[in-house]
Write a protein that holds these residues in place. Structure first.
Motif, PDB file in Angstrom:
ATOM      1  N   HIS A 300       0.834  -1.203   0.000  1.00  0.00           N
ATOM      2  CA  HIS A 300       0.000   0.000   0.000  1.00  0.00           C
ATOM      3  C   HIS A 300       0.874   1.261   0.000  1.00  0.00           C
ATOM      4  CE1 HIS A 300      -3.628   2.374   1.149  1.00  0.00           C
ATOM      5  NE2 HIS A 300      -2.732   3.122   1.791  1.00  0.00           N
ATOM      6  N   HIS A 304       1.458   4.335  -2.849  1.00  0.00           N
ATOM      7  CA  HIS A 304       1.456   5.803  -2.744  1.00  0.00           C
ATOM      8  C   HIS A 304       2.691   6.387  -3.422  1.00  0.00           C
ATOM      9  CE1 HIS A 304      -2.061   6.413  -0.359  1.00  0.00           C
ATOM     10  NE2 HIS A 304      -1.609   5.839   0.740  1.00  0.00           N
ATOM     11  N   HIS A 310      -6.002   6.843  -2.468  1.00  0.00           N
ATOM     12  CA  HIS A 310      -6.854   5.790  -1.925  1.00  0.00           C
ATOM     13  C   HIS A 310      -8.057   5.454  -2.798  1.00  0.00           C
ATOM     14  CE1 HIS A 310      -4.995   6.942   2.130  1.00  0.00           C
ATOM     15  NE2 HIS A 310      -4.401   5.866   1.645  1.00  0.00           N
TER      16      HIS A 310
HETATM   17 ZN    ZN Z   1      -2.690   5.096   2.319  1.00  0.00          ZN
END
Ligand code: ZN
Length: 542
Positions: A300, A304, A310
């Motif tokens: 995750h 980014h 998101h």
């Molecule tokens: Zn995040």
């Protein structure tokens, strides 16, 4: 706190702590500005001693704005965690990557800036140190700052989404009194686990994107353990981050040798409940203690770094999309339809459609069948739906099979995801089973709705597929899911028995005659032509 300045004394970069420690030595040749900034007075200076104006720092500098996203501590193998923290930071890439928090952000400050792209020009007067946030740019005085978009000077840290990427993991240790504090996992453990977990990127991209351990002096398996000369116990992450960056600069780290860097801090550093933090579209992520070991966490956060934001839904919040790593992803999943589109990994089976110009009918194939090579040339993995003035929609067929794990609730369903641009938030609007449809009303502001409908789902053999149609509804001979048999018969108003092949020929010769046949009820005990010859009777297919 080790307050940090941005100035040189006798050609050497110094900070406020240095100035404070050396006031007693009559280091009063520093400029008034530096003295003000460091809140030191020159009471001890000999009378008449002149400020050395040659040591004046630059009056302004430029930094790049970034969104920094935090993810709550994860104690499972995959997460469903909410957001703990969002921050905006500005990084001065020309000066050792000094990183600033923003304070007193005016209401009219455009927070929709593009992470990694928008630059801020900052007067030094706007810079302060703050016990909680470290280096701070105070935006209260707008006169001191202005923002401009850098269209072509994208900095070198903009992440590549394909190719072989090296990752340097910096394992941070320090002395707290006589006790050495360190992350609870060793460098070897981190190396083995992280690069094993990161192989998922290679899996999802079919080898187009892969992470490899950085190599160099003092780096083992991509991990470098450093001992910082400051006690970071209870230190807020902003300060801890800057100290490590300074440390790396001081040892002469060549940042451009590595594509991505992760800092791993001991437990006593104050992460504010975050397990991981990451800049969007920048090389840096940070982890609290052993949190880097969790697969979802590292995937995750590097998501980014790779520029993604998101993915939620309209009811469940910012992370609610279960179809990818930027939402409540499963650790052995990949990315949702929108992120997959922008990654570009399936570009040879990705299609953009514009239903207002022409309706679409086609088959979506799950990622697993793309990866195993069974997908056919006329099938797609991801479809982008565009319309004038509309947020783009992205369609994908989610199937939990083979190398793709995931939640049962999205298995064998077609998801409709909205996202207005690369790096934007995405929202799962619909998750469709057979015969279910998604509707976007007043498409392009023209009063008619967009319909995305799942006609069938075939999962008995490979490639699995979902047949989907997308069109603008007119209420008159709208596209349907049917597939007609050209030899199927119907009876005309005058009592003749005809088949769909005849009707299709008629449509070519005399459109209005064919339309009349389609608009009539059934005769002679047979269903109407519109039902039997459902495809021929669709007049708005292009
Ligand atoms: Zn995040």
């Amino acid at each position: 706190m080790d307050a940090k300045g941005k100035f040189k004394l006798n050609g050497t970069k110094r900070n406020c702590a240095y100035v404070k420690n050396n006031v007693a030595e009559n280091l009063c040749g520093i400029s008034k500005k530096v003295r003000n900034k460091c809140k030191v007075t020159c009471d001890t200076c000999p009378a008449g001693m002149k400020v050395n104006e040659a040591e004046e720092e630059d009056t302004e500098f430029e930094c790049t704005l970034y969104h920094v996203q935090g993810l709550a501590v994860d104690n499972s193998t995959h997460a469903g965690h909410g957001n703990v923290m969002k921050a905006i930071k500005c990084v001065d890439e020309k000066h050792d990557h000094d990183s600033y928090s923003l304070e007193d952000i005016p209401e009219d400050f455009d927070i929709s800036f593009q992470s990694g792209k928008t630059k801020l020009t900052v007067s030094n007067q706007a810079v302060t140190q703050d016990m909680e946030h470290g280096n701070v740019i105070n935006l209260k005085d707008r006169i001191a700052t202005f923002v401009h978009e850098s269209q072509d000077e994208r900095n070198r840290f903009i992440a590549d989404r394909e190719g072989i990427q090296s990752l340097l993991i910096v394992r941070v240790t320090f002395y707290n009194g006589g006790t050495l504090e360190q992350p609870s996992v060793t460098g070897d453990q981190i190396s083995t686990q992280v690069f094993n977990n990161l192989s998922r990127y290679s899996t999802c991209s079919r080898g187009k994107l892969s992470f490899v351990p950085a190599s160099g002096n003092g780096i083992n398996g991509g991990v470098m353990t450093i001992k910082v000369n400051s006690n970071m116990s209870d230190m807020v992450w902003n300060d801890a981050e800057q100290l490590v960056t300074d440390f790396m600069n001081n040892i002469g780290i060549a940042w451009n040798t590595y594509d991505f860097t992760s800092y791993v801090f001991p437990e006593s550093v104050n992460f504010g409940g975050n397990g991981g933090l990451a800049y969007i579209d920048y090389y840096l992520s940070m982890f609290w203690n052993s949190q880097i070991m969790y697969k979802y966490m590292i995937l995750h956060e590097l998501g980014h770094n790779l520029g993604h934001n998101h993915s939620g839904d309209n009811a469940g919040g910012e992370y609610a999309d279960e179809t990818g790593m930027m939402g409540v992803g499963h650790a052995n999943g990949c990315f949702n339809a929108a992120k997959s589109w922008y990654f570009g990994w399936y570009a040879d089976r990705a299609k953009s459609i514009t239903p207002a110009s022409s309706s679409w009918s086609g088959e979506l194939v799950p990622v697993n069948d793309y990866l195993n090579g069974s997908i056919q040339s006329d099938q797609q993995v991801v479809v982008q739906v565009t319309g004038v003035g509309e947020t783009d929609l992205y369609l994908m067929f989610n199937r939990v099979e083979g190398v793709i794990d995931g939640k049962a609730s999205i298995n064998d369903r077609v998801t409709v995801i909205s996202q207005d641009q690369d790096k934007g938030y995405s929202h799962q609007l619909s998750s469709l089973g057979v015969n279910q449809e998604h509707r976007s009303n007043n498409w392009e502001g023209k009063g008619k709705g967009l319909v995305v409908k799942v006609c069938s789902v075939e999962v008995g053999s490979h490639p699995c597929n979902a047949r989907v149609i997308a069109y603008i509804e007119t209420g008159n001979n709208d596209p349907s899911c049917c597939i007609e048999n050209i030899w199927a018969k119907f009876v005309t108003k005058s009592g003749d028995t005809k088949n769909c092949n005849w009707l299709a020929n008629q449509k070519e010769k005399n459109m209005s005659s064919a339309r009349n046949h389609c608009n009539r009820p059934g005769y002679g005990g047979l269903p109407p032509a519109s039902e039997t010859c459902c495809e021929t009777c669709q007049f708005n297919w292009a």
